[in-house]
Design a protein around this motif. Sequence first.
Motif, PDB file in Angstrom:
ATOM      1  N   MET A   1      39.950  60.722 -63.731  1.00  0.00           N
ATOM      2  CA  MET A   1      39.789  60.219 -62.361  1.00  0.00           C
ATOM      3  C   MET A   1      40.287  58.779 -62.268  1.00  0.00           C
ATOM      4  O   MET A   1      39.975  57.964 -63.130  1.00  0.00           O
ATOM      5  CB  MET A   1      38.289  60.282 -62.001  1.00  0.00           C
ATOM      6  CG  MET A   1      38.016  60.217 -60.532  1.00  0.00           C
ATOM      7  SD  MET A   1      38.333  61.763 -59.696  1.00  0.00           S
ATOM      8  CE  MET A   1      36.759  62.606 -59.895  1.00  0.00           C
ATOM      9  N   ARG A   2      41.048  58.503 -61.215  1.00  0.00           N
ATOM     10  CA  ARG A   2      41.536  57.128 -61.056  1.00  0.00           C
ATOM     11  C   ARG A   2      40.812  56.434 -59.899  1.00  0.00           C
ATOM     12  O   ARG A   2      40.511  57.048 -58.884  1.00  0.00           O
ATOM     13  CB  ARG A   2      43.042  57.130 -60.814  1.00  0.00           C
ATOM     14  CG  ARG A   2      43.820  57.554 -62.054  1.00  0.00           C
ATOM     15  CD  ARG A   2      45.286  57.298 -61.906  1.00  0.00           C
ATOM     16  NE  ARG A   2      45.870  58.043 -60.800  1.00  0.00           N
ATOM     17  CZ  ARG A   2      47.108  57.831 -60.347  1.00  0.00           C
ATOM     18  NH1 ARG A   2      47.869  56.902 -60.903  1.00  0.00           N
ATOM     19  NH2 ARG A   2      47.587  58.535 -59.346  1.00  0.00           N
ATOM     20  N   PHE A   3      40.568  55.139 -60.092  1.00  0.00           N
ATOM     21  CA  PHE A   3      39.833  54.334 -59.100  1.00  0.00           C
ATOM     22  C   PHE A   3      40.645  53.100 -58.733  1.00  0.00           C
ATOM     23  O   PHE A   3      41.530  52.686 -59.471  1.00  0.00           O
ATOM     24  CB  PHE A   3      38.489  53.869 -59.686  1.00  0.00           C
ATOM     25  CG  PHE A   3      37.508  54.961 -59.886  1.00  0.00           C
ATOM     26  CD1 PHE A   3      36.577  55.247 -58.912  1.00  0.00           C
ATOM     27  CD2 PHE A   3      37.518  55.715 -61.059  1.00  0.00           C
ATOM     28  CE1 PHE A   3      35.664  56.259 -59.102  1.00  0.00           C
ATOM     29  CE2 PHE A   3      36.610  56.726 -61.251  1.00  0.00           C
ATOM     30  CZ  PHE A   3      35.675  57.002 -60.266  1.00  0.00           C
ATOM     31  N   LEU A   4      40.246  52.540 -57.608  1.00  0.00           N
ATOM     32  CA  LEU A   4      40.835  51.280 -57.207  1.00  0.00           C
ATOM     33  C   LEU A   4      39.929  50.177 -57.747  1.00  0.00           C
ATOM     34  O   LEU A   4      38.927  49.835 -57.134  1.00  0.00           O
ATOM     35  CB  LEU A   4      40.890  51.226 -55.675  1.00  0.00           C
ATOM     36  CG  LEU A   4      41.843  50.246 -55.019  1.00  0.00           C
ATOM     37  CD1 LEU A   4      43.283  50.460 -55.470  1.00  0.00           C
ATOM     38  CD2 LEU A   4      41.745  50.364 -53.515  1.00  0.00           C
ATOM     39  N   GLN A   5      40.260  49.635 -58.904  1.00  0.00           N
ATOM     40  CA  GLN A   5      39.352  48.669 -59.539  1.00  0.00           C
ATOM     41  C   GLN A   5      39.927  47.255 -59.466  1.00  0.00           C
ATOM     42  O   GLN A   5      41.121  47.060 -59.604  1.00  0.00           O
ATOM     43  CB  GLN A   5      39.116  49.056 -60.991  1.00  0.00           C
ATOM     44  CG  GLN A   5      38.320  50.346 -61.067  1.00  0.00           C
ATOM     45  CD  GLN A   5      37.903  50.712 -62.464  1.00  0.00           C
ATOM     46  OE1 GLN A   5      38.138  49.978 -63.404  1.00  0.00           O
ATOM     47  NE2 GLN A   5      37.294  51.871 -62.597  1.00  0.00           N
ATOM     48  N   GLY A   6      39.026  46.299 -59.293  1.00  0.00           N
ATOM     49  CA  GLY A   6      39.447  44.897 -59.247  1.00  0.00           C
ATOM     50  C   GLY A   6      40.192  44.543 -57.975  1.00  0.00           C
ATOM     51  O   GLY A   6      40.659  43.428 -57.812  1.00  0.00           O
ATOM     52  N   THR A   7      40.304  45.520 -57.078  1.00  0.00           N
ATOM     53  CA  THR A   7      41.062  45.285 -55.844  1.00  0.00           C
ATOM     54  C   THR A   7      40.115  45.238 -54.657  1.00  0.00           C
ATOM     55  O   THR A   7      39.219  46.071 -54.549  1.00  0.00           O
ATOM     56  CB  THR A   7      42.087  46.426 -55.638  1.00  0.00           C
ATOM     57  OG1 THR A   7      42.923  46.488 -56.790  1.00  0.00           O
ATOM     58  CG2 THR A   7      42.935  46.191 -54.409  1.00  0.00           C
ATOM     59  N   ASN A   8      40.330  44.245 -53.811  1.00  0.00           N
ATOM     60  CA  ASN A   8      39.551  44.164 -52.576  1.00  0.00           C
ATOM     61  C   ASN A   8      40.459  44.424 -51.385  1.00  0.00           C
ATOM     62  O   ASN A   8      41.629  44.062 -51.389  1.00  0.00           O
ATOM     63  CB  ASN A   8      38.900  42.787 -52.460  1.00  0.00           C
ATOM     64  CG  ASN A   8      37.747  42.651 -53.430  1.00  0.00           C
ATOM     65  OD1 ASN A   8      36.709  43.267 -53.251  1.00  0.00           O
ATOM     66  ND2 ASN A   8      37.952  41.889 -54.493  1.00  0.00           N
TER      67      ASN A   8
END
Lengths: 432, 397
Positions: B1-8
């Motif tokens: 699973m891929r996530f949007l991490q560290g991104t606002n």
Amino acid sequence: MPEVACHLVDGLILTIARETGRLFDVRNKKTYNLKGEVLESLEKLAAGNYSGPALKIPWLGETVATVGPLQADPVIVDSLAELDQTYMCSYFDGLPDRARQAYDAVLTAHAHRKRFWESVGQCPALPETVLRRALLLGEDPLDVVCVGDDDFLSVALAALGHHVTVFEIDELVVGILGKVAATAGLEIETFEVNLRTPLEERFVGRFDVFVTDPMSNRDCFELFLSRGFSMLRPGGKGFTAVHPAACRLFREIADERKFAIANWHRRHNRYYGPDMLLHEYESDWVEVHKTDATEPQPDASSYSLGMDLYTEMFQRRPMLGITTIEDIEDVRFAMPFYLEPLLDTAVENVELRVRTKSTQLGLDATSIYLSVARGHIVLHVDRKKRRILLETVPHDAEVTGVTQCMLLAAYKPTQIELTTHTDRSTFEIHVR
Amino acid sequence: MRFLQGTNVTHWGHTLGLCHPDSPGIFVETRWLDDLESLITSGDEVPKQLAVLLGDLLAPGDAYPVDNKTLERMAELDRLYLGWVPGLWQRCGGLITGAQRLAASCRIHERPRHALPSLPASTAHRASVIASLDGEQILVLDDPDGLSLLLAQNKAVTVVETNGPRRRWLESQANRCNVRLTFVESLADAKQADIVVVSPSDPRLFEACALARPGGILVATVHPPWGKVWKAFATDIGLEVFASHREVEYVLLPGGRVFDAAGDLVLHQRVGTLTPTRPLEMPSTYWLDIDSPAHTGLQNPCEHLADALAGCAPWPEANRSLDRVGERDALWWSAAHASGLVAELWRERQRLLVTISPFSPELSFAAMAAVSLSLCDDSTRFRAHHGRWQMQNLSTE
């Protein structure tokens, strides 16, 4: 006035540039420009060393001398304490008694200082800032050297229990340190020296910590930091002020001279001017560590050849000119059809070559933008608010003057009130 | 699973701006909002077109209620700007940690309406000051950084917030923190309170001030350039300043940067009946002064700024004019109703000046954000300029 030692009356502060000076009266916020022989006498008076004939300055309308030795000026004490309070109210109540006493001692030292040298950039940190600098060193007693002590940081450090040595070029500051230290029972070793000259061998590698507040340019950083690092023991650390505009330059110097940046405290240092108001200058407080590879340059035994010690990077921005005309009288003619030729004529009058011109017409407003070789002009007219804004970058008195006259003649022939405000970065005119 | 991490993500109205501390900011269409929300919370499958746009911002991992990368950045910024205030961490350590976690839990932001988002330590400091005041009922007009959640630990807090992403975020965090917040959708629904928290750019200002009970306290976060006009307004309507915490309110910008020109936290007392007066007069002009801008070696740095501005601005772009002479690059950007700004970049002197005439709070924040997203690195600084009011001692002006 008899020929006995006198000092400058309370509330008066003297600043001295190369051949001119200014006298600030903090009590009524007036400034007097000075030149000629009176400067020398006033400087002695500001240091509490004047004992000549009665000093008369007719335009001041009162005597400027008080008999007796130099002492803390209560007007300065009140002004600085009030200025400090708006920063200190967040934390002062929680400080231990020793820190509060240290603050009082620093405030007293600052209140003795009635003369500033503009030519070497003297602009002291607020006593509140000085206390915070000292508190950052912690509670264990350390051997600290102040590489310059325009801010009387040594007083706070000594009051907090550190062993302090000061290298300072200004004999007035050295004299005040001696007097305040003696009165408060503090031990501060002072040396009146020019840091450009080589360091005496006995000071090299002697201290745990150095503190310094140089001007933020390469020559001044290199001189003050090299002297500081040379005096540190292996593994010692230093604290230095860095203007935010010089962040990149400071990091370059750290790489070149191979010292480590350990902590960066942004906007830590606030300063005041001789008018006892907050100065627009401010700086970060950066903790640096000496490493085995640190290479002070110039080294301790060399003279400094740096020529550019007293210019500041923060000044390198053209002045901004802003004219606001409120309540214009007939908005029907404040349309591009009339505004464009008016601006064209103004620009032609001052022989300015326009590179690009753009106009934006909105329902209630119009903006005209001119790009010229050195900057730009923007004319914005808000017909709903009946207001004209003229912006010139860089500020040019001729451009502003001609355009403003034409705008006033066309849109505000019965002007009521015109006020101006100027500081280091802006020139503002407000017409109501 | 891929996530949007560290991104606002910031919802600018007509675009969604995505910021990651190690990547340049990008803008995508607003139709991707739900997909982005899913990518943050549950790591759903990504539509191919969006996956291409996001590129390396997508990473394998797990969903966390708090984004660790953002949390680290908040802690770093707090230390840089307020870490040196004596005793602040000892006094407000718990509040600061709470504010940092709140900042790291909010991944989708709305464009600021009136109050500007603060550095967590600034929010915590404000909460600590307000919590120490007399009064149990607090009314918060606009809460972009979770102040109401920090205050609700010990006080009864009402937030004026219409239904929307921010209210949903506040509600979810209130549940997580096990505190109670009362929401009202408009000022008309609010009751008088002991303490009212406002921002000068809020058009409901007078009505909000009137909601402080007689003898109550009004807390204002006053950023430049509002100082002078705010002081005149507060005096005119009959508020008395009794304390000012100078330059403790740091604005947090998209991209994890801080606007150095901090605001003041000003505390006023309502002593009697408030005098209705003309609305707060907007400052006529404003400028942002930026030292050591980054990426000035690009072919046309001002074009990058203009692109970022087009993404963040409150109005569609109508006019863009670029010019280059010697070391100077210039940009004029304006909207259809003739509001706009000029950016002057002096590459050798390492200065960028952005002038906004006439001043607009929305455009001003958009300009800060656009500079932060296009021409900033860790050495770039927004110069603090003290308003004329700030230069004066409070009692002597």
